[in-house]
Scaffold this active site. Structure first.
Site, short mmCIF file in Angstrom:
data_model
loop_
_atom_site.label_atom_id
_atom_site.label_comp_id
_atom_site.label_asym_id
_atom_site.label_seq_id
_atom_site.Cartn_x
_atom_site.Cartn_y
_atom_site.Cartn_z
N THR A 176 9.49 -8.48 6.92
CA THR A 176 10.45 -7.72 6.01
C THR A 176 11.71 -8.47 5.83
OG1 THR A 176 9.33 -5.62 6.73
CG2 THR A 176 11.47 -5.48 5.97
N GLY A 206 6.70 3.24 5.90
CA GLY A 206 7.65 3.00 7.18
C GLY A 206 8.77 3.25 6.90
N ASP A 207 9.76 2.62 7.82
CA ASP A 207 11.21 2.65 7.58
C ASP A 207 12.11 2.39 6.43
OD1 ASP A 207 10.68 0.38 8.72
OD2 ASP A 207 12.63 0.10 9.50
N THR A 226 14.14 -4.27 10.60
CA THR A 226 12.85 -4.52 10.56
C THR A 226 12.19 -4.31 11.87
OG1 THR A 226 11.53 -6.53 10.16
CG2 THR A 226 13.72 -6.95 11.26
N GLY A 227 10.95 -3.99 11.78
CA GLY A 227 10.08 -3.76 12.97
C GLY A 227 9.20 -2.58 12.67
N1 ASP Z 1 9.57 -2.25 9.01
C1 ASP Z 1 8.46 -2.36 8.36
C2 ASP Z 1 7.46 -1.14 8.07
O1 ASP Z 1 7.25 -0.55 9.09
C3 ASP Z 1 7.67 -3.67 8.71
C4 ASP Z 1 8.42 -4.62 9.34
O2 ASP Z 1 9.70 -4.82 9.41
O3 ASP Z 1 7.81 -5.86 9.71
O4 ASP Z 1 6.86 -0.84 6.89
#
Ligand code: ASP
Length: 296
Positions: A176, A206-207, A226-227
């Site tokens: 991300t 997602g977030d 990110t995560g």
């Molecule tokens: N946070 C992002 C999601 O859950 C994914 C990521 O940051 O890699 O969609």
């Protein structure tokens, strides 16, 4: 007045051989954002252009290079916030647009804060954004990743079970992108854009496009995360990090506290970047690696 800009290109277990490239992409985006700040443009413009550059870079999981859903589609999410006006713009489930962050910015300028899927796409068209094709967004690397997980697990039909199993792999690589900035007027802004998680269920959000979760900006701080999105949503990590700054912590302390809170209250991993109203920058992650670059 100090200015600052920080970008990230995701957190996860990025293989050593890919790190230099991931870092170079962050540096290029940071320089671009910084040049906008130096020309006197707003933090909002700076984060938008920095994120747009990373969406156009196929090495990241956002815009071109987005990962695939369980059923082999691309569904992109993005969000942007102006910490001065507290205006927000988000889009989710965009399928055929090159730069979700540009559409999110138009949503911010509209009476709405969040548009999804078909409606978001109609809105983008009405704003003059051209539709692209799926092949404009899909990279061979992402297709091979998707294919290999499906060959391994031998899934003939997408099921929620498959989503649950594959999402356990989430820490392997994120990708991300996001940016935070403080401009010469002392205004803060944050932006985040993503293709989401590999093999996410169709319609999963997602977030990243959720204000206070994957991004946040106010008069104290700007944050981009990110995560594993589900945990960042549950714990409101973006807003939480900004609240630490409002309580008197600097950007680095706030980033570390937010990640500590994540580690103590969830199993999901990730990272975040923060810039505070004094121009301090901070970053923290509980994954193996996070790509980021700053300009000050
Ligand atoms: N946070 C992002 C999601 O859950 C994914 C990521 O940051 O890699 O969609």
């Amino acid at each position: 007045m100090p200015m600052a800009l920080l970008v990230h290109g995701g957190a996860g277990a990025i293989p050593l051989e890919h790190r230099a490239r991931a870092h170079a992409g962050c540096q290029a985006a940071a320089s671009l954002g910084w040049s906008h700040l130096q020309q006197g443009r707003s933090a909002l413009d700076a984060v938008m252009y920095a994120v747009q550059a990373m969406e156009d870079n196929p090495d990241y999981n956002a815009g071109t290079g987005s990962c695939l859903t369980l059923d082999g589609n691309i569904e992109m999410d993005a969000g942007i916030m102006d910490g001065h006006s507290l205006q927000v713009g988000s889009v989710a489930g965009l399928e055929l647009l090159k730069n979700p962050i540009l559409v999110a910015r138009r949503v911010l300028e509209s009476p709405h804060v969040f548009l999804i899927s078909r409606g978001a796409q109609y809105f983008a068209l009405s704003q003059g954004f051209p539709l692209c094709s799926r092949s404009d967004l899909l990279t061979d690397a992402q297709y091979q990743k998707w294919l290999s997980t499906h060959e391994q697990s031998n899934h003939l039909h997408p099921t929620l079970d498959a989503f649950t199993n594959t999402s356990v792999e989430a820490d392997k690589k994120h990708g991300t992108v996001g940016a935070v900035a403080l401009d010469s007027h002392g205004h803060l802004a944050a932006a985040t854009s993503t293709g989401g998680m590999l093999n996410k269920h169709a319609g999963r959000v997602g977030d990243s496009p959720l204000v206070g979760c994957g991004f946040y900006a106010d008069q104290y701080a700007a944050v981009s995360c990110t995560g594993l999105g589900e945990d960042f949503v549950r714990l409101l990590i973006g807003q939480r990090a900004a609240a630490y700054v409002a309580q008197g912590f600097d950007a680095q302390q706030a980033a570390e506290r937010a990640i500590l809170f994540l580690s103590e209250n969830a199993t999901g991993t990730g990272g975040l970047i923060v810039v505070d109203h004094n121009g301090n920058v901070g970053s923290a992650w509980n994954t193996e690696h996070m790509s980021y670059a700053s300009a000050q």
